[in-house]
Enzyme design. Sequence first.
Site, PDB file in Angstrom:
ATOM      1  N   THR A 285      51.325  33.581  39.867  1.00  0.00           N
ATOM      2  CA  THR A 285      51.589  33.359  38.439  1.00  0.00           C
ATOM      3  C   THR A 285      50.395  32.774  37.681  1.00  0.00           C
ATOM      4  OG1 THR A 285      52.484  31.151  38.813  1.00  0.00           O
ATOM      5  CG2 THR A 285      54.048  32.996  38.928  1.00  0.00           C
ATOM      6  N   TRP A 286      49.199  33.017  38.190  1.00  0.00           N
ATOM      7  CA  TRP A 286      48.008  32.556  37.460  1.00  0.00           C
ATOM      8  C   TRP A 286      47.965  33.215  36.075  1.00  0.00           C
ATOM      9  CZ3 TRP A 286      42.272  33.652  39.380  1.00  0.00           C
ATOM     10  CH2 TRP A 286      41.384  32.945  38.580  1.00  0.00           C
TER      11      TRP A 286
ATOM     12  N   TYR B 270      46.882  26.514  36.046  1.00  0.00           N
ATOM     13  CA  TYR B 270      47.124  27.841  35.465  1.00  0.00           C
ATOM     14  C   TYR B 270      47.678  27.674  34.043  1.00  0.00           C
ATOM     15  CZ  TYR B 270      46.701  29.582  40.299  1.00  0.00           C
ATOM     16  OH  TYR B 270      46.256  29.866  41.568  1.00  0.00           O
TER      17      TYR B 270
ATOM     18  N   GLN C 206      45.812  28.947  51.989  1.00  0.00           N
ATOM     19  CA  GLN C 206      45.779  29.985  50.942  1.00  0.00           C
ATOM     20  C   GLN C 206      44.316  30.373  50.661  1.00  0.00           C
ATOM     21  OE1 GLN C 206      46.871  30.613  46.253  1.00  0.00           O
ATOM     22  NE2 GLN C 206      48.397  29.530  47.454  1.00  0.00           N
TER      23      GLN C 206
ATOM     24  N   TYR D 206      45.581  35.253  48.647  1.00  0.00           N
ATOM     25  CA  TYR D 206      45.512  35.397  47.186  1.00  0.00           C
ATOM     26  C   TYR D 206      44.607  36.550  46.770  1.00  0.00           C
ATOM     27  CZ  TYR D 206      41.232  32.346  46.286  1.00  0.00           C
ATOM     28  OH  TYR D 206      39.986  31.779  46.189  1.00  0.00           O
TER      29      TYR D 206
ATOM     30  N   ARG E 212      42.383  41.326  41.816  1.00  0.00           N
ATOM     31  CA  ARG E 212      42.471  41.174  40.347  1.00  0.00           C
ATOM     32  C   ARG E 212      42.690  42.505  39.634  1.00  0.00           C
ATOM     33  NH1 ARG E 212      39.366  38.224  43.049  1.00  0.00           N
ATOM     34  NH2 ARG E 212      37.332  39.213  42.722  1.00  0.00           N
TER      35      ARG E 212
ATOM     36  N   ARG F  48      37.717  38.699  34.229  1.00  0.00           N
ATOM     37  CA  ARG F  48      37.083  39.900  34.760  1.00  0.00           C
ATOM     38  C   ARG F  48      35.880  40.332  33.913  1.00  0.00           C
ATOM     39  NH1 ARG F  48      42.875  42.629  35.724  1.00  0.00           N
ATOM     40  NH2 ARG F  48      43.126  41.586  33.723  1.00  0.00           N
TER      41      ARG F  48
ATOM     42  N   GLY G  38      49.871  39.088  42.029  1.00  0.00           N
ATOM     43  CA  GLY G  38      49.804  38.557  40.664  1.00  0.00           C
ATOM     44  C   GLY G  38      50.389  39.561  39.679  1.00  0.00           C
ATOM     45  N   ALA G  39      51.368  39.117  38.903  1.00  0.00           N
ATOM     46  CA  ALA G  39      51.990  40.017  37.917  1.00  0.00           C
ATOM     47  C   ALA G  39      52.452  39.206  36.721  1.00  0.00           C
ATOM     48  CB  ALA G  39      53.174  40.755  38.538  1.00  0.00           C
TER      49      ALA G  39
HETATM   50  P1  NAP Z   1      45.836  40.030  42.120  1.00  0.00           P
HETATM   51  O1  NAP Z   1      47.192  39.766  42.576  1.00  0.00           O
HETATM   52  O2  NAP Z   1      44.878  40.603  43.089  1.00  0.00           O
HETATM   53  O3  NAP Z   1      45.817  40.933  40.822  1.00  0.00           O
HETATM   54  C1  NAP Z   1      46.639  40.638  39.757  1.00  0.00           C
HETATM   55  C2  NAP Z   1      46.380  41.627  38.637  1.00  0.00           C
HETATM   56  O4  NAP Z   1      46.509  42.962  39.089  1.00  0.00           O
HETATM   57  C3  NAP Z   1      47.422  41.502  37.535  1.00  0.00           C
HETATM   58  O5  NAP Z   1      47.158  40.477  36.637  1.00  0.00           O
HETATM   59  C4  NAP Z   1      47.343  42.877  36.891  1.00  0.00           C
HETATM   60  O6  NAP Z   1      46.258  42.908  35.974  1.00  0.00           O
HETATM   61  C5  NAP Z   1      47.052  43.766  38.079  1.00  0.00           C
HETATM   62  N1  NAP Z   1      48.314  44.366  38.559  1.00  0.00           N
HETATM   63  C6  NAP Z   1      49.338  43.769  39.210  1.00  0.00           C
HETATM   64  N2  NAP Z   1      50.331  44.651  39.440  1.00  0.00           N
HETATM   65  C7  NAP Z   1      49.929  45.822  38.894  1.00  0.00           C
HETATM   66  C8  NAP Z   1      50.515  47.087  38.773  1.00  0.00           C
HETATM   67  N3  NAP Z   1      51.736  47.355  39.261  1.00  0.00           N
HETATM   68  N4  NAP Z   1      49.809  48.069  38.160  1.00  0.00           N
HETATM   69  C9  NAP Z   1      48.568  47.825  37.656  1.00  0.00           C
HETATM   70  N5  NAP Z   1      47.966  46.626  37.719  1.00  0.00           N
HETATM   71  C10 NAP Z   1      48.646  45.637  38.334  1.00  0.00           C
HETATM   72  O7  NAP Z   1      45.073  38.727  41.563  1.00  0.00           O
HETATM   73  P2  NAP Z   1      45.387  37.251  41.204  1.00  0.00           P
HETATM   74  O8  NAP Z   1      46.476  37.128  40.178  1.00  0.00           O
HETATM   75  O9  NAP Z   1      44.057  36.677  40.942  1.00  0.00           O
HETATM   76  O10 NAP Z   1      45.919  36.614  42.537  1.00  0.00           O
HETATM   77  C11 NAP Z   1      47.288  36.559  42.823  1.00  0.00           C
HETATM   78  C12 NAP Z   1      47.788  35.147  42.859  1.00  0.00           C
HETATM   79  O11 NAP Z   1      47.081  34.399  43.861  1.00  0.00           O
HETATM   80  C13 NAP Z   1      47.562  34.342  41.576  1.00  0.00           C
HETATM   81  O12 NAP Z   1      48.480  34.669  40.566  1.00  0.00           O
HETATM   82  C14 NAP Z   1      47.700  32.953  42.104  1.00  0.00           C
HETATM   83  O13 NAP Z   1      49.062  32.633  42.308  1.00  0.00           O
HETATM   84  C15 NAP Z   1      46.968  33.040  43.458  1.00  0.00           C
HETATM   85  N6  NAP Z   1      45.532  32.676  43.380  1.00  0.00           N
HETATM   86  C16 NAP Z   1      45.134  31.541  43.999  1.00  0.00           C
HETATM   87  C17 NAP Z   1      43.818  31.140  43.974  1.00  0.00           C
HETATM   88  C18 NAP Z   1      43.405  29.881  44.687  1.00  0.00           C
HETATM   89  O14 NAP Z   1      42.278  29.392  44.518  1.00  0.00           O
HETATM   90  N7  NAP Z   1      44.271  29.309  45.489  1.00  0.00           N
HETATM   91  C19 NAP Z   1      42.840  31.913  43.308  1.00  0.00           C
HETATM   92  C20 NAP Z   1      43.268  33.101  42.700  1.00  0.00           C
HETATM   93  C21 NAP Z   1      44.616  33.481  42.750  1.00  0.00           C
HETATM   94  P3  NAP Z   1      46.535  43.192  34.419  1.00  0.00           P
HETATM   95  O15 NAP Z   1      47.758  42.394  34.047  1.00  0.00           O
HETATM   96  O16 NAP Z   1      45.328  42.771  33.716  1.00  0.00           O
HETATM   97  O17 NAP Z   1      46.778  44.660  34.340  1.00  0.00           O
END
Ligand code: NAP
Length: 327
Positions: free
Chosen positions: A22-23, A59, A175, A203, A208, A227, A278-279
């Site tokens: 949920t970032w 976040y 994580q 994660y 992304r 990005r 992430g969504a």
């Molecule tokens: P991710 O899950 O790799 O990518 C998320 C992005 O992918 C979404 O914002 C969306 O971008 C796109 N997406 C998702 N589903 C999609 C679909 N069905 N079709 C097209 N595009 C889609 O990246 P993340 O959000 O960076 O990482 C996931 C989670 O990991 C975070 O929310 C957070 O909870 C955690 N996290 C933790 C850390 C840490 O340091 N611990 C760092 C980063 C992330 P758009 O909305 O722009 O289209």
Amino acid sequence: MTAETLSIPGLAKPASRIALGTWAIGGAMWGGPDDANAARTIDQALDLGINVIDTAPVYGFGHSEEVIGRALEGKRDKVILATKVALNWQDGKVFRDSRPARIAQEIEDSLRRLRTDHIDLYQVHWPDSKTPMEETARALEKLVKDGKVHALGVSNFSPAQMDEFRKFAPLATIQPPYNLFERDIEQDVLPYAIKNNLAVLAYGPLCRGLLSGRMTADRKFEGDDLRKSDPKFQQPRFGQYLKAVEDLKAIAEKHDKSMLALAIRWVLDRGPTIALWGARKPEQISGVDEAFGWKLDDADMKAIDAILTRDISDPVGPEFMAPSLRN
Ligand code: NAP
């Protein structure tokens, strides 16, 4: 399809192997919040059998936790709520801070924003080399003893840092970043987690959005979207990653699956992992079922590796995301 699950040490409920990340719901660094869609995304995730929600105070500077707290009114007991601790911020600048006083303040802020009396999984967001690990771990263990937290995790820690933490408090999860394009943990963190019975909350499983299969070279990112400065999204490197995704689609098609399902499945088939998808819109998470109930075999894994080696001549990691140390 029933969700695949994994046990997290210290938690009574089995965790779904896909979690909602949920970032982006927080808005900051993702072009701004959209609370109505965020609430619908959380409902949709629960309807699809996802019972892990991962968030962090940073976040949206509290906003992601607030949105989740509202959305979970009356549904809190269905969910494993994972949040984080030990980042601080001033004038929009984020820095690492795992001092006991910061932890004592943050737990109360998170409980209030999330409208709950306990956090299921409380994770140190980034290691803070300016605070002795013993102080951090003991402050967290006290929260477990007080019943405010049920299990402890860390994020972005090395094996040596986890060894140090575990001298003072038990650890249930790590994580790290992990996806088809960001695989450093295979050298050390992943074997460490397997050896020490830690669940791996991976994660960025879609890198992304790069691995969604829907990213195009002309995609425009709005406002403060990270990005814009993510080195993977800059040409000519961006083109190399997009070419790899085009080629990976052949492996997805062989299994009659989407690229996105392949990217998530790959993470699930690499170890004791939970993919933090992430969504921020309900339709983004609607493909959960497609990722469960099948497996990639050795030949698939080898074919994937060959594509990555051939197409990406200039790889780069997610280091650009690391927050600063405290002054
Ligand atoms: P991710 O899950 O790799 O990518 C998320 C992005 O992918 C979404 O914002 C969306 O971008 C796109 N997406 C998702 N589903 C999609 C679909 N069905 N079709 C097209 N595009 C889609 O990246 P993340 O959000 O960076 O990482 C996931 C989670 O990991 C975070 O929310 C957070 O909870 C955690 N996290 C933790 C850390 C840490 O340091 N611990 C760092 C980063 C992330 P758009 O909305 O722009 O289209």
